[in-house]
Design a protein around this motif. Structure first.
Motif, short mmCIF file in Angstrom:
data_model
loop_
_atom_site.label_atom_id
_atom_site.label_comp_id
_atom_site.label_asym_id
_atom_site.label_seq_id
_atom_site.Cartn_x
_atom_site.Cartn_y
_atom_site.Cartn_z
N LEU A 182 0.83 -1.19 0.00
CA LEU A 182 0.00 0.00 0.00
C LEU A 182 0.87 1.24 0.00
O LEU A 182 2.01 1.23 0.45
CB LEU A 182 -0.96 0.02 1.19
CG LEU A 182 -0.36 -0.03 2.58
CD1 LEU A 182 -0.59 1.28 3.28
CD2 LEU A 182 -1.00 -1.16 3.34
N VAL A 183 0.31 2.30 -0.54
CA VAL A 183 1.00 3.59 -0.64
C VAL A 183 0.12 4.64 0.01
O VAL A 183 -1.08 4.72 -0.27
CB VAL A 183 1.26 3.97 -2.12
CG1 VAL A 183 1.94 5.31 -2.23
CG2 VAL A 183 2.05 2.88 -2.83
N ARG A 184 0.72 5.44 0.87
CA ARG A 184 0.00 6.57 1.48
C ARG A 184 0.69 7.85 1.05
O ARG A 184 1.92 7.94 1.12
CB ARG A 184 0.01 6.48 3.00
CG ARG A 184 -0.82 5.36 3.55
CD ARG A 184 -0.99 5.50 5.06
NE ARG A 184 -1.80 4.43 5.56
CZ ARG A 184 -1.34 3.27 6.02
NH1 ARG A 184 -0.05 3.05 6.04
NH2 ARG A 184 -2.16 2.34 6.45
N THR A 185 -0.09 8.82 0.61
CA THR A 185 0.49 10.12 0.27
C THR A 185 0.50 10.99 1.52
O THR A 185 -0.32 10.81 2.43
CB THR A 185 -0.29 10.81 -0.85
OG1 THR A 185 -1.66 10.95 -0.46
CG2 THR A 185 -0.22 9.99 -2.14
N ALA A 186 1.43 11.93 1.57
CA ALA A 186 1.59 12.77 2.76
C ALA A 186 0.43 13.74 2.95
O ALA A 186 0.03 14.02 4.07
CB ALA A 186 2.91 13.54 2.69
N THR A 187 -0.08 14.27 1.85
CA THR A 187 -1.17 15.23 1.95
C THR A 187 -2.25 14.90 0.93
O THR A 187 -1.98 14.26 -0.09
CB THR A 187 -0.69 16.68 1.70
OG1 THR A 187 -0.18 16.76 0.37
CG2 THR A 187 0.37 17.09 2.70
N ALA A 188 -3.43 15.38 1.19
CA ALA A 188 -4.51 15.25 0.22
C ALA A 188 -4.30 16.27 -0.89
O ALA A 188 -3.53 17.22 -0.75
CB ALA A 188 -5.86 15.49 0.91
N GLY A 189 -5.01 16.06 -2.00
CA GLY A 189 -4.91 16.98 -3.12
C GLY A 189 -6.21 17.75 -3.31
O GLY A 189 -7.28 17.29 -2.92
N ALA A 190 -6.08 18.91 -3.91
CA ALA A 190 -7.25 19.72 -4.23
C ALA A 190 -7.11 20.23 -5.65
O ALA A 190 -6.03 20.65 -6.07
CB ALA A 190 -7.39 20.89 -3.26
N GLY A 191 -8.20 20.16 -6.41
CA GLY A 191 -8.18 20.58 -7.80
C GLY A 191 -9.37 21.45 -8.12
O GLY A 191 -10.33 21.53 -7.36
N LEU A 192 -9.29 22.09 -9.29
CA LEU A 192 -10.34 23.03 -9.69
C LEU A 192 -10.74 22.78 -11.13
O LEU A 192 -9.90 22.71 -12.02
CB LEU A 192 -9.84 24.47 -9.54
CG LEU A 192 -10.87 25.55 -9.80
CD1 LEU A 192 -11.94 25.54 -8.70
CD2 LEU A 192 -10.21 26.91 -9.86
#
Length: 177
Positions: free
Chosen positions: A37-47
């Motif tokens: 499994l892979v966990r990213t450090a932060t969530a992403g936000a897009g527009l």
């Protein structure tokens, strides 16, 4: 219920951006898997910025797959930043277009939940003004307003392959965002 049980987890690699682990997972029938499994450090936000029937997209090269494609602006949410503000900031940094007016939630996505713990908060806006060249000029070869009606053919022709971009644009089309 078909719930998998995690008995243990060990780190294979970790840095400030990503954590790769192996988990001892028990399936509902009692079998065990050594699952990655892979966990990213932060969530992403897009527009998804749509105005006059066109959407603001970036033409990007992705070195991991060595492919080019159109994508919405998206990036990491900084500590203490709310997702909507991050989406607006990332869009301006990556495209040079500043959002004006309301920014509304469009969708929430987990890009690959069978392998990766990553969250994407996607927003929609309909007004923006050009403020200058992108601050992050390394992000894309070009930034263009692309007719929303072209999105299905761009997906079919593999010129849009990013799962989050695809989900967001198709959701916006269906919901007439």
């Amino acid at each position: 219920m078909m719930r998998w049980t995690v008995h243990s987890e060990r780190t294979l690699y970790q840095d400030p951006w990503v954590h790769v682990a192996a988990a001892d997972v028990e399936l509902p029938d009692g079998r065990h898997l050594d699952h990655r499994l892979v966990r990213t450090a932060t969530a992403g936000a897009g527009l998804v910025l749509i105005r006059h029937g066109s959407v603001l997209l970036m033409w990007r090269h992705r070195f991991i797959t060595d492919t080019y494609g159109w994508e919405i602006p998206i990036g990491s949410i900084e500590p203490g930043e709310d997702p909507a503000s991050a989406a607006v900031r990332e869009a301006e940094e990556e495209t040079g277009w500043r959002t004006i007016g309301p920014v509304e939630p469009l969708l929430y996505a987990q890009p690959s939940p069978g392998l990766m713990a990553s969250e994407h908060f996607i927003f929609h806006a309909s007004e923006a003004t050009y403020v200058g060249p992108p601050v992050d000029d390394f992000e894309s070869d070009k930034v263009e307003w692309v007719p929303l009606s072209d999105v299905p053919s761009l997906i079919r022709d593999r010129r849009i392959t990013s799962g989050t971009t695809m989900n967001a644009l198709l959701f916006a089309i269906v919901n007439k965002a």
